[in-house]
Design a protein around this motif. Structure first.
Motif, mmCIF file in Angstrom:
data_model
loop_
_atom_site.group_PDB
_atom_site.id
_atom_site.type_symbol
_atom_site.label_atom_id
_atom_site.label_comp_id
_atom_site.label_asym_id
_atom_site.label_seq_id
_atom_site.Cartn_x
_atom_site.Cartn_y
_atom_site.Cartn_z
ATOM 1 N N UNK A 119 -10.080 -13.788 9.157
ATOM 2 C CA UNK A 119 -9.483 -14.795 8.278
ATOM 3 C C UNK A 119 -9.652 -14.444 6.805
ATOM 4 N N UNK A 120 -10.458 -13.448 6.515
ATOM 5 C CA UNK A 120 -10.676 -13.051 5.127
ATOM 6 C C UNK A 120 -9.473 -12.339 4.530
ATOM 7 N N UNK A 121 -9.653 -11.873 3.313
ATOM 8 C CA UNK A 121 -8.582 -11.194 2.593
ATOM 9 C C UNK A 121 -8.188 -9.899 3.301
ATOM 10 N N UNK A 122 -6.884 -9.739 3.551
ATOM 11 C CA UNK A 122 -6.403 -8.519 4.197
ATOM 12 C C UNK A 122 -6.647 -7.304 3.309
ATOM 13 N N UNK A 123 -6.454 -7.457 2.012
ATOM 14 C CA UNK A 123 -6.672 -6.334 1.105
ATOM 15 C C UNK A 123 -8.131 -5.885 1.129
ATOM 16 N N UNK A 124 -9.051 -6.867 1.167
ATOM 17 C CA UNK A 124 -10.476 -6.524 1.213
ATOM 18 C C UNK A 124 -10.823 -5.845 2.538
ATOM 19 N N UNK A 125 -10.253 -6.345 3.629
ATOM 20 C CA UNK A 125 -10.502 -5.736 4.935
ATOM 21 C C UNK A 125 -9.949 -4.321 4.998
ATOM 22 N N UNK A 126 -8.756 -4.120 4.423
ATOM 23 C CA UNK A 126 -8.160 -2.788 4.446
ATOM 24 C C UNK A 126 -8.962 -1.817 3.580
ATOM 25 N N UNK A 127 -9.485 -2.328 2.471
ATOM 26 C CA UNK A 127 -10.320 -1.481 1.612
ATOM 27 C C UNK A 127 -11.589 -1.061 2.356
ATOM 28 N N UNK A 128 -12.161 -1.996 3.119
ATOM 29 C CA UNK A 128 -13.349 -1.670 3.908
ATOM 30 C C UNK A 128 -13.019 -0.673 5.018
ATOM 31 N N UNK A 129 -11.853 -0.853 5.623
ATOM 32 C CA UNK A 129 -11.415 0.071 6.671
ATOM 33 C C UNK A 129 -11.189 1.471 6.102
ATOM 34 N N UNK A 130 -10.601 1.550 4.906
ATOM 35 C CA UNK A 130 -10.319 2.845 4.284
ATOM 36 C C UNK A 130 -11.602 3.613 3.990
ATOM 37 N N UNK A 131 -12.685 2.872 3.738
ATOM 38 C CA UNK A 131 -13.972 3.534 3.521
ATOM 39 C C UNK A 131 -14.610 3.941 4.848
ATOM 40 N N UNK A 132 -14.300 3.176 5.904
ATOM 41 C CA UNK A 132 -14.900 3.461 7.207
ATOM 42 C C UNK A 132 -14.226 4.644 7.901
ATOM 43 N N UNK A 133 -12.915 4.797 7.709
ATOM 44 C CA UNK A 133 -12.180 5.894 8.340
ATOM 45 C C UNK A 133 -11.566 6.771 7.249
ATOM 46 N N UNK A 134 -11.973 8.006 7.212
ATOM 47 C CA UNK A 134 -11.484 8.932 6.191
ATOM 48 C C UNK A 134 -10.962 10.211 6.833
ATOM 49 N N UNK A 135 -10.002 10.823 6.157
ATOM 50 C CA UNK A 135 -9.400 12.076 6.619
ATOM 51 C C UNK A 135 -9.660 13.152 5.574
ATOM 52 N N UNK A 136 -10.147 14.276 6.023
ATOM 53 C CA UNK A 136 -10.401 15.413 5.136
ATOM 54 C C UNK A 136 -9.401 16.513 5.459
ATOM 55 N N UNK A 137 -8.564 16.854 4.492
ATOM 56 C CA UNK A 137 -7.541 17.879 4.690
ATOM 57 C C UNK A 137 -8.089 19.257 4.316
ATOM 58 N N UNK A 138 -7.479 20.311 4.833
ATOM 59 C CA UNK A 138 -7.948 21.666 4.504
ATOM 60 C C UNK A 138 -7.863 21.944 3.011
ATOM 61 N N UNK A 139 -8.844 22.677 2.526
ATOM 62 C CA UNK A 139 -8.863 23.081 1.128
ATOM 63 C C UNK A 139 -8.295 24.491 1.028
ATOM 64 N N UNK A 140 -7.485 24.708 0.013
ATOM 65 C CA UNK A 140 -6.858 26.023 -0.144
ATOM 66 C C UNK A 140 -7.918 27.123 -0.199
ATOM 67 N N UNK A 141 -7.635 28.206 0.492
ATOM 68 C CA UNK A 141 -8.520 29.375 0.556
ATOM 69 C C UNK A 141 -9.853 29.055 1.241
ATOM 70 N N UNK A 142 -9.885 27.963 2.014
ATOM 71 C CA UNK A 142 -11.133 27.615 2.716
ATOM 72 C C UNK A 142 -10.882 27.362 4.195
ATOM 73 N N UNK A 143 -9.820 27.954 4.740
ATOM 74 C CA UNK A 143 -9.517 27.772 6.157
ATOM 75 C C UNK A 143 -8.542 26.641 6.395
ATOM 76 N N UNK A 144 -8.208 26.424 7.666
ATOM 77 C CA UNK A 144 -7.224 25.415 8.052
ATOM 78 C C UNK A 144 -7.856 24.223 8.756
ATOM 79 N N UNK A 145 -9.161 24.089 8.670
ATOM 80 C CA UNK A 145 -9.849 23.018 9.398
ATOM 81 C C UNK A 145 -9.720 21.684 8.659
#
Length: 351
Positions: A119-145
């Motif tokens: 029932x709380x703020x959707x924006x606040x919940x989404x902000x909390x979710x964004x901190x809980x689930x993160x994606x790390x993309x490959x860094x150039x010249x550091x492999x494709x992982x």
């Protein structure tokens, strides 16, 4: 001047000494404040919900994993085969897309919360979710992982979510690539069908033109009473004039001309006489019926398994307790100094 300066230094030394003695006299105040601060830090460290972290590492697929995407995509069919980089680039774009984040937030994260929290703020919940689930993309010249990381209070939930998120990104990637490949195949099939129609129409028109030419030649042959082609005798060979073309088609004779006209008029299909038609039909049928099964392809590989985390990464109890004790000691000393300064100021005013 020297006497005044020395008195000033002596006074400062006396003040510092007095300050140290005053703090030492109030050592129980310092110890008490430090003890309270340490106990509060310990209470927080042992009562705060532990946070567990699960991480899934992802790497590009192999050539064999994407082989079915390239079925029929050859230079002979004027289609460029898809490369591992092409496939993995699409996967990474979808993996880190806002649309997938929102979909996962609405379909997985929100249902895991209690009714009261939702029932709380959707924006606040989404902000909390964004901190809980993160994606790390490959860094150039550091492999494709790349990596998907989830931090939550439930270790089993954390390991399930990283796997579920990566799987969903893989499904969406397959759907997009299959859609693109299928659309491209359908467009190719339509182009080939148009070429086939064009060749058939051209063949029909050529047959009509041939009939018209033969009919004119027939009228000429009948006019001169030429029923059969003349045999031309020469030395040293004998030739038959049945192969004559152009303006002397009538030399074939009216009988042959009538048979050829009748044959052309009764012809059911011109397909056997159209050059390259069968090849185009074969390509058209191939692209029209081309079907890529998503279950036969993979757009990424897991670099290792997802294990259920057995130790929390937060809170770090020893660090929190140590910081609490240090801050308590500092606060206790500060209080002792303030008491000393307050008492010293009161004495001066009394004098």
């Amino acid at each position: 001047m020297q006497s005044s300066t020395s008195q000033s230094h002596s006074s400062a030394e006396i003040d510092i000494q007095a300050l140290v003695r005053s703090v030492w006299k109030r050592k129980w105040v310092v110890i008490g404040v430090a003890l309270v601060s340490t106990l509060l830090a310990a209470a927080y460290a042992f009562t705060a919900k532990p946070i567990y972290e699960a991480k899934l590492f992802l790497i590009p697929p192999t050539q064999n994993d994407i082989a079915n995407f390239n079925y029929g995509r050859t230079r002979d069919y004027d289609l460029v085969p898809l490369t591992i980089k092409d496939i993995y680039t699409v996967f990474l774009r979808i993996l880190d897309s806002e649309s997938l984040h929102r979909e996962f937030f609405n379909t997985v994260y929100l249902p895991s919360l209690t009714e009261e929290v939702r029932k709380g703020s959707r924006d606040a919940l989404y902000s909390r979710f964004s901190k809980a689930l993160t994606v790390t993309l490959p860094v150039r010249d550091a492999g494709d992982q790349s990596a998907v990381t989830v931090q939550t209070t439930n270790p089993e939930l954390a390991s399930n979510w990283v796997q579920l998120y990566a799987d969903r990104a893989g499904v969406l990637t397959k759907e997009e690539i299959v859609k693109n490949v299928t659309t491209e195949s359908r467009v190719r099939a339509r182009n080939l069908l148009q070429q086939i129609k064009s060749l058939r129409e051209t063949a029909t028109q050529i047959r009509q033109d041939s009939i018209t030419k033969l009919q004119e030649a027939l009228r000429v042959a009948e006019a001169i009473g030429l029923e059969k082609p003349p045999i031309i005798t020469g030395n040293p060979s004998v030739e038959l004039a049945g192969s004559m073309d152009g303006q002397i088609i009538y030399m074939r004779g009216s009988k042959a001309l009538k048979a050829e006209i009748q044959n052309l008029e009764q012809r059911q299909s011109d397909d056997p006489f159209v050059m390259n038609l069968r090849e185009l039909q074969s390509k058209h049928d191939f692209f029209k019926n081309l079907d890529v099964s998503p279950s036969d392809v993979w757009v990424y590989r897991q670099d290792g398994d997802v294990n259920r985390p057995d130790a929390p990464i937060k809170p770090k109890k020893s660090l929190i307790i140590t910081l609490g004790m240090i801050l308590g000691l500092m606060a206790g000393v500060l209080i002792a100094v303030i008491l000393y300064l307050t008492n010293d100021a009161r004495i001066k005013r009394a004098i």
